[in-house]
Design an enzyme around this catalytic site. Structure first.
Site, short mmCIF file in Angstrom:
data_model
loop_
_atom_site.label_atom_id
_atom_site.label_comp_id
_atom_site.label_asym_id
_atom_site.label_seq_id
_atom_site.Cartn_x
_atom_site.Cartn_y
_atom_site.Cartn_z
CG ASP A 116 0.04 -0.19 2.50
OD1 ASP A 116 1.17 0.24 2.76
OD2 ASP A 116 -1.12 -0.84 3.43
CG HIS A 131 4.44 -9.83 -0.87
ND1 HIS A 131 3.52 -10.08 -0.08
CD2 HIS A 131 5.49 -10.57 -0.55
CE1 HIS A 131 4.23 -11.32 0.78
NE2 HIS A 131 4.76 -11.96 0.63
CG LEU A 275 0.88 -2.71 15.07
CD1 LEU A 275 0.68 -3.67 13.94
CD2 LEU A 275 2.41 -2.80 15.64
#
Ligand SMILES: [Zn+2]
Length: 287
Positions: A116, A131, A275
């Site tokens: 992203d 990726h 997180l």
């Protein structure tokens, strides 16, 4: 038995596991390995995490994409809609904390399984996109790499009225639409060769990460003072192998992830809190 106790399931900032994490990160030379869990607060769903919703359809595989023209066409139709959400996503406090830790000289390289671009948008540099990235395409015919923004403009022109709005997309950027709607989508050719097919420059399921990219990541991990896993359940070997390598070399591994991960038994420090709470607190303490 591990030499260092694994601290689990703590919920309070200021907990023993957060202390241990801060101590490790303060030593510097940290290499980050991040996954989908880091981007959930940015509105990109974590389809594998404990809190993530189940996928409504199976992910596109490399085999389907390359061998099934209709499957590929439907992928692009979904992706055309999903891209708006990906493009509109903004980095969250976790991404920014990683950028802060890097600016403070504590974090070196960042390896991400996410496609992203939000690490970079959050101020991180030297990001290895394990990726790939959704912000560009590669032509399977001629190899041309092109920006996604320009493609999106061309697709909008070719599909001025396409598709209902959707409120949820998968991390690989595609969205749920009925097949008859998908089949009405108009795909455009590669600008370089006039043909195609175009593929997002991401590694699909069933596809291998380019060897030199893997070697680059192994080199980062091997030189690291510690490996910090953020928001990944480490389900896929493409990320898990770096944890195995670090553990084998005696490089401390810390994992921050809400749900259980495949790497838990290899972790020296384990924090199971969100997180969005842990990373800003960590950055406040050490950066
Ligand atoms: Zn081409």
């Amino acid at each position: 038995m591990t030499a260092v106790p694994i601290l689990r399931q703590t919920t309070e900032p200021g907990s023993a596991s957060l202390d241990a994490l801060a101590e490790l990160v303060a030593d510097g030379d940290v290499v980050v390995l991040s996954g989908a869990g880091l981007s959930t607060d940015s509105g990109i769903p974590d389809y594998r995490g404990a809190s993530g919703s189940l996928r409504r359809h199976t992910p596109m595989t490399y085999q389907t994409f390359t061998r099934d023209p209709r499957g590929r066409h439907r992928y692009w139709a979904r992706s055309f809609v999903g891209w708006r959400q990906i493009r509109g996503a903004r980095p969250n406090a976790g991404h920014e904390a990683v950028g802060d830790l890097q600016a403070a000289g504590l974090v070196g390289g960042v390896i991400t399984q996410n496609v992203d671009g939000l690490h970079q948008a959050g101020g991180a540099r030297d990001v290895v996109e394990l990726h790939g990235g959704l912000d560009r395409t590669v032509c399977l015919g001629c190899g041309d790499v092109a920006g996604r923004a320009a493609l999106d403009m061309r697709l909008r022109q070719a599909n001025p009225d396409f598709g209902p709005r959707v409120d949820e997309v998968n991390p690989d950027g595609d969205a749920e639409l009925p097949d008859d709607v998908l089949d009405g989508f108009v795909m455009v050719p590669c600008l370089a060769c006039g043909d195609g097919p175009l593929k997002p420059d991401v590694v699909f399921f069933g596809e291998t990460v380019p060897r030199e990219r893997v070697e680059q990541c192994f080199a980062l991990v091997e030189q690291a003072g510690s490996l910090l896993v953020l928001g990944s359940s480490l389900t896929v070997m493409s990320g898990y192998r770096f944890v195995l390598r670090a553990a084998k070399l005696g490089i401390p591994v810390a994992i921050v992830n809400v749900g259980p991960t495949r790497g838990d038994a290899k972790a020296d420090v384990r924090v199971a809190d969100p997180l969005g709470e842990v990373l800003p607190e960590l950055a406040r303490r050490v950066a």
